[in-house]
Write a protein that holds these residues in place. Sequence first.
Motif, PDB file in Angstrom:
ATOM      1  N   UNK A   1      -6.659 -13.567  -7.975  1.00 48.27           N
ATOM      2  CA  UNK A   1      -7.006 -12.735  -6.648  1.00 48.27           C
ATOM      3  C   UNK A   1      -5.923 -13.215  -5.800  1.00 48.27           C
ATOM      4  N   UNK A   2      -5.435 -12.261  -5.241  1.00 48.91           N
ATOM      5  CA  UNK A   2      -4.651 -12.596  -3.912  1.00 48.91           C
ATOM      6  C   UNK A   2      -5.082 -11.841  -2.725  1.00 48.91           C
ATOM      7  N   UNK A   3      -5.033 -12.397  -1.460  1.00 45.73           N
ATOM      8  CA  UNK A   3      -5.410 -11.956  -0.427  1.00 45.73           C
ATOM      9  C   UNK A   3      -4.240 -11.451   0.608  1.00 45.73           C
ATOM     10  N   UNK A   4      -3.942 -10.340   1.083  1.00 45.15           N
ATOM     11  CA  UNK A   4      -3.052 -10.007   2.164  1.00 45.15           C
ATOM     12  C   UNK A   4      -3.458  -9.294   3.122  1.00 45.15           C
ATOM     13  N   UNK A   5      -3.332  -9.820   4.401  1.00 39.47           N
ATOM     14  CA  UNK A   5      -4.050  -9.154   5.439  1.00 39.47           C
ATOM     15  C   UNK A   5      -5.292  -7.835   5.414  1.00 39.47           C
ATOM     16  N   UNK A   6      -6.451  -8.760   4.789  1.00 45.17           N
ATOM     17  CA  UNK A   6      -7.567  -7.895   4.713  1.00 45.17           C
ATOM     18  C   UNK A   6      -7.611  -6.860   3.506  1.00 45.17           C
ATOM     19  N   UNK A   7      -6.556  -7.237   2.518  1.00 42.44           N
ATOM     20  CA  UNK A   7      -6.475  -6.443   1.137  1.00 42.44           C
ATOM     21  C   UNK A   7      -6.600  -7.451   0.253  1.00 42.44           C
ATOM     22  N   UNK A   8      -7.249  -7.196  -0.978  1.00 35.94           N
ATOM     23  CA  UNK A   8      -7.219  -7.689  -2.105  1.00 35.94           C
ATOM     24  C   UNK A   8      -6.304  -7.288  -3.268  1.00 35.94           C
ATOM     25  N   UNK A   9      -5.703  -7.702  -3.934  1.00 41.81           N
ATOM     26  CA  UNK A   9      -4.859  -7.564  -5.032  1.00 41.81           C
ATOM     27  C   UNK A   9      -5.276  -8.183  -6.314  1.00 41.81           C
TER      28      UNK A   9
ATOM     29  N   UNK B   1      -4.305  -8.645 -10.440  1.00 39.95           N
ATOM     30  CA  UNK B   1      -3.167  -8.429 -11.281  1.00 39.95           C
ATOM     31  C   UNK B   1      -3.772  -7.396 -12.563  1.00 39.95           C
ATOM     32  N   UNK B   2      -3.039  -6.831 -12.738  1.00 42.04           N
ATOM     33  CA  UNK B   2      -3.310  -5.755 -13.905  1.00 42.04           C
ATOM     34  C   UNK B   2      -3.373  -6.473 -15.168  1.00 42.04           C
ATOM     35  N   UNK B   3      -2.838  -7.469 -15.406  1.00 39.11           N
ATOM     36  CA  UNK B   3      -2.994  -8.271 -16.692  1.00 39.11           C
ATOM     37  C   UNK B   3      -4.268  -8.857 -17.013  1.00 39.11           C
ATOM     38  N   UNK B   4      -4.854  -9.392 -15.774  1.00 45.93           N
ATOM     39  CA  UNK B   4      -6.138 -10.066 -15.528  1.00 45.93           C
ATOM     40  C   UNK B   4      -7.287  -8.805 -15.696  1.00 45.93           C
ATOM     41  N   UNK B   5      -7.100  -7.851 -15.095  1.00 52.86           N
ATOM     42  CA  UNK B   5      -7.910  -6.588 -15.075  1.00 52.86           C
ATOM     43  C   UNK B   5      -8.157  -6.077 -16.540  1.00 52.86           C
ATOM     44  N   UNK B   6      -7.065  -5.937 -17.334  1.00 51.90           N
ATOM     45  CA  UNK B   6      -6.993  -5.401 -18.799  1.00 51.90           C
ATOM     46  C   UNK B   6      -7.843  -6.689 -19.630  1.00 51.90           C
TER      47      UNK B   6
END
Length: 89
Positions: free
Chosen positions: A3-11, A13-18
């Motif tokens: 999980x990565x945080x960018x200016x109050x956003x959370x990203x 990764x698709x591979x992890x979610x799958x």
Amino acid sequence: MSIHKFDKSVVIEEKTLISRRDQFYKIIHDIVDEEDLELMLITTLHSIAFCDYLLGTEVEDNKRLNSLINIVNDKRNTTYNLLDFHVCF
């Protein structure tokens, strides 16, 4: 999970979610016959639907989840359908 945080956003990764979604499918197959795990079954189905939502899959087009719901309905004598697990914000 990555999980990565960018200016109050959370990203996420698709591979992890799958990978996580596939783990949820395995859980359903493992517990579908367990009568006392109804709440866990419903929660896991919702988790799958949420993962698919994050991946951009429309609930009406989700053939894999629909197939799993049919298996659950047959084994547990329930009447769930895809719209019961629709996720929308």
